[in-house]
Design a protein around this motif. Sequence first.
Motif, PDB file in Angstrom:
ATOM      1  N   TYR A 296       0.811  -1.215   0.000  1.00 13.93           N
ATOM      2  CA  TYR A 296       0.000   0.000   0.000  1.00 13.93           C
ATOM      3  C   TYR A 296       0.848   1.269   0.000  1.00 13.93           C
ATOM      4  O   TYR A 296       0.312   2.377  -0.091  1.00 13.93           O
ATOM      5  CB  TYR A 296      -0.936  -0.009   1.209  1.00 13.93           C
ATOM      6  CG  TYR A 296      -1.902  -1.174   1.171  1.00 13.93           C
ATOM      7  CD1 TYR A 296      -2.950  -1.210   0.258  1.00 13.93           C
ATOM      8  CD2 TYR A 296      -1.746  -2.253   2.035  1.00 13.93           C
ATOM      9  CE1 TYR A 296      -3.831  -2.286   0.208  1.00 13.93           C
ATOM     10  CE2 TYR A 296      -2.619  -3.332   1.998  1.00 13.93           C
ATOM     11  CZ  TYR A 296      -3.666  -3.341   1.080  1.00 13.93           C
ATOM     12  OH  TYR A 296      -4.523  -4.411   1.026  1.00 13.93           O
ATOM     13  N   SER A 297       2.157   1.136   0.111  1.00 14.34           N
ATOM     14  CA  SER A 297       3.054   2.286   0.023  1.00 14.34           C
ATOM     15  C   SER A 297       4.319   1.856  -0.698  1.00 14.34           C
ATOM     16  O   SER A 297       4.512   0.677  -0.997  1.00 14.34           O
ATOM     17  CB  SER A 297       3.394   2.815   1.424  1.00 14.34           C
ATOM     18  OG  SER A 297       4.361   1.975   2.049  1.00 14.34           O
ATOM     19  N   ARG A 298       5.187   2.823  -0.959  1.00 13.68           N
ATOM     20  CA  ARG A 298       6.457   2.529  -1.621  1.00 13.68           C
ATOM     21  C   ARG A 298       7.618   2.409  -0.628  1.00 13.68           C
ATOM     22  O   ARG A 298       8.768   2.349  -1.042  1.00 13.68           O
ATOM     23  CB  ARG A 298       6.769   3.608  -2.664  1.00 13.68           C
ATOM     24  CG  ARG A 298       5.861   3.552  -3.886  1.00 13.68           C
ATOM     25  CD  ARG A 298       6.207   4.639  -4.898  1.00 13.68           C
ATOM     26  NE  ARG A 298       5.390   4.520  -6.096  1.00 13.68           N
ATOM     27  CZ  ARG A 298       5.750   3.877  -7.199  1.00 13.68           C
ATOM     28  NH1 ARG A 298       6.935   3.298  -7.254  1.00 13.68           N
ATOM     29  NH2 ARG A 298       4.954   3.804  -8.248  1.00 13.68           N
ATOM     30  N   ARG A 299       7.331   2.399   0.641  1.00  8.80           N
ATOM     31  CA  ARG A 299       8.400   2.219   1.625  1.00  8.80           C
ATOM     32  C   ARG A 299       9.000   0.824   1.492  1.00  8.80           C
ATOM     33  O   ARG A 299       8.276  -0.172   1.421  1.00  8.80           O
ATOM     34  CB  ARG A 299       7.882   2.420   3.049  1.00  8.80           C
ATOM     35  CG  ARG A 299       7.446   3.826   3.369  1.00  8.80           C
ATOM     36  CD  ARG A 299       7.238   3.995   4.877  1.00  8.80           C
ATOM     37  NE  ARG A 299       6.427   2.940   5.429  1.00  8.80           N
ATOM     38  CZ  ARG A 299       5.103   2.937   5.438  1.00  8.80           C
ATOM     39  NH1 ARG A 299       4.441   3.940   4.891  1.00  8.80           N
ATOM     40  NH2 ARG A 299       4.423   1.933   5.979  1.00  8.80           N
ATOM     41  N   PHE A 300      10.315   0.764   1.500  1.00  7.79           N
ATOM     42  CA  PHE A 300      11.000  -0.517   1.354  1.00  7.79           C
ATOM     43  C   PHE A 300      10.668  -1.477   2.489  1.00  7.79           C
ATOM     44  O   PHE A 300      10.816  -2.694   2.351  1.00  7.79           O
ATOM     45  CB  PHE A 300      12.507  -0.312   1.291  1.00  7.79           C
ATOM     46  CG  PHE A 300      12.971   0.449   0.074  1.00  7.79           C
ATOM     47  CD1 PHE A 300      12.229   0.445  -1.095  1.00  7.79           C
ATOM     48  CD2 PHE A 300      14.151   1.167   0.098  1.00  7.79           C
ATOM     49  CE1 PHE A 300      12.646   1.129  -2.215  1.00  7.79           C
ATOM     50  CE2 PHE A 300      14.587   1.858  -1.022  1.00  7.79           C
ATOM     51  CZ  PHE A 300      13.837   1.842  -2.184  1.00  7.79           C
ATOM     52  N   SER A 301      10.246  -0.945   3.621  1.00 12.99           N
ATOM     53  CA  SER A 301       9.935  -1.793   4.772  1.00 12.99           C
ATOM     54  C   SER A 301       8.524  -2.366   4.721  1.00 12.99           C
ATOM     55  O   SER A 301       8.165  -3.206   5.545  1.00 12.99           O
ATOM     56  CB  SER A 301      10.107  -0.971   6.065  1.00 12.99           C
ATOM     57  OG  SER A 301       9.417   0.270   5.967  1.00 12.99           O
ATOM     58  N   ASP A 302       7.725  -1.932   3.746  1.00 13.90           N
ATOM     59  CA  ASP A 302       6.321  -2.356   3.663  1.00 13.90           C
ATOM     60  C   ASP A 302       6.199  -3.666   2.881  1.00 13.90           C
ATOM     61  O   ASP A 302       5.716  -3.709   1.747  1.00 13.90           O
ATOM     62  CB  ASP A 302       5.493  -1.242   3.009  1.00 13.90           C
ATOM     63  CG  ASP A 302       3.987  -1.476   3.144  1.00 13.90           C
ATOM     64  OD1 ASP A 302       3.605  -2.466   3.798  1.00 13.90           O
ATOM     65  OD2 ASP A 302       3.207  -0.685   2.596  1.00 13.90           O
ATOM     66  N   ILE A 303       6.652  -4.754   3.494  1.00 11.72           N
ATOM     67  CA  ILE A 303       6.587  -6.103   2.902  1.00 11.72           C
ATOM     68  C   ILE A 303       5.812  -7.014   3.851  1.00 11.72           C
ATOM     69  O   ILE A 303       6.142  -7.108   5.034  1.00 11.72           O
ATOM     70  CB  ILE A 303       7.998  -6.666   2.649  1.00 11.72           C
ATOM     71  CG1 ILE A 303       8.750  -5.797   1.638  1.00 11.72           C
ATOM     72  CG2 ILE A 303       7.926  -8.109   2.158  1.00 11.72           C
ATOM     73  CD1 ILE A 303      10.174  -6.247   1.371  1.00 11.72           C
TER      74      ILE A 303
END
Length: 458
Positions: A296-303
């Motif tokens: 839902y976001s482009r943050r690398f931590s959003d997995i």
Amino acid sequence: MQEVELKTKIGEDHSLVQVVRSEIREMDSNGDASTGSAERMKQRVSWIVEIESNMKRYVQVEQRPKIQKVPMTIREIESNKKCFDPMVIAIGPLHHGKPELERMETFKIQFALQYAHQSKKSMKELYDAVEKQAFDARNCYAKGSTDAFDDEKEFAKMMFLDSCFVLQFIYSCVNPAEDDVKMKINDKAFILRDITLLENQLPFEFLKALMKLRFEGGEGEQMIDDFIRLIMEENAKPKGGEKEKEEPVHLLELVRTKFVDVDEITRGSCDSSSNWCSYRSVTELKSVGINFKCSYSRRFSDITFKSGSFLSGYLRLPPITIDDGTKSLLLNLVAWEACPDTPDDFGVSSYVYFMDTLIDRAEDVKELRYNGVILNGLGSDEQAAELFNEIGRNLVSNPQAFGKVKESIYGYYSSRPSLWLAEWVHTHFRSPWALIAFIAAIFVLCLTVAQTVLSALQ
């Protein structure tokens, strides 16, 4: 002196040198020089005396992180070498004065004049207000980084012009309609790359001081946040209630904090994440029923990973655009994390490492591209796969990163009956036509059996 006595004295005096020196004096006073014991003792501890006399050099003192050079362990990798040096512009002292970057010096003056004009102040007013901080900025760089500047006035001038340029360039990206400086599109693209290089950074506190002379309240910081979202290609505003972080050392560190939420990347981690001991490519995961979706976001931590209701799972990955500047940005973020005075959470490095485990070949990129996770601007899936494979070499990953995700995938793999059935379904029903053919075959078989039974009954 007996060993026990020596340890006792060391415990009391807290200094090996003090103990040895007192023992040498005792030997000398007793006339024990004939055997040369005192002289040998002096030679054996001379290096200890030297270390203690320079104790301040070796004792770690807590201090603000510096603007560092790229660690040699990363810079010396052959495929990475061109990703750390500026292509068109030098920002700060590390690359200043290079002949190939001289062309942009004129643009620096033009942008500084525009910044002063839009600030409704003269260049002299702006310079006088930050001159003292320009001198102090030397201490923000790693030792030896500013030795080429003997003239303090020249250093202050460089810092002032470079800072005005960076801020005005950021403003022009966020507000393109108010950009009066004519510059080619390709130059802007190269500058966008160059100002995110680790060795092309300015102290953020100096940029902040200049912003206060032009913007009110938090307008300057908001401008930079909007600029970083342009880099991330993130349209959504940041979520409210975000945790306040310390002021960054430089712009690249601020970019990194927007890409990575350290709490998010290690949430739910446990010791069992060590079970992630084998590489699971996209193709392999798909073969056992795991599908891929955009986060839902482009943050690398959003997995995240979630098991589906019927022999399937969903791995959500942050969408990323792969273009000519992607490798440079990722590598410079990785280089920042490898510097000696930065936190050891390795957020970006862990993301790249995770993606490298997923991407082995072009087929893996193709699947992620098909599901919208990768927007490939390089021209071929082979190039995109090679990009992650090259950045992933000799990379240090946080062992706790994505622990919950890895554990969930491992648990999915551990359910062998479901895994076999999922593999069978994937093998035999890769397309809707295969499923239709299977249903038709079952239907024909049922008709045949029914016809046989009816014939037997008759």
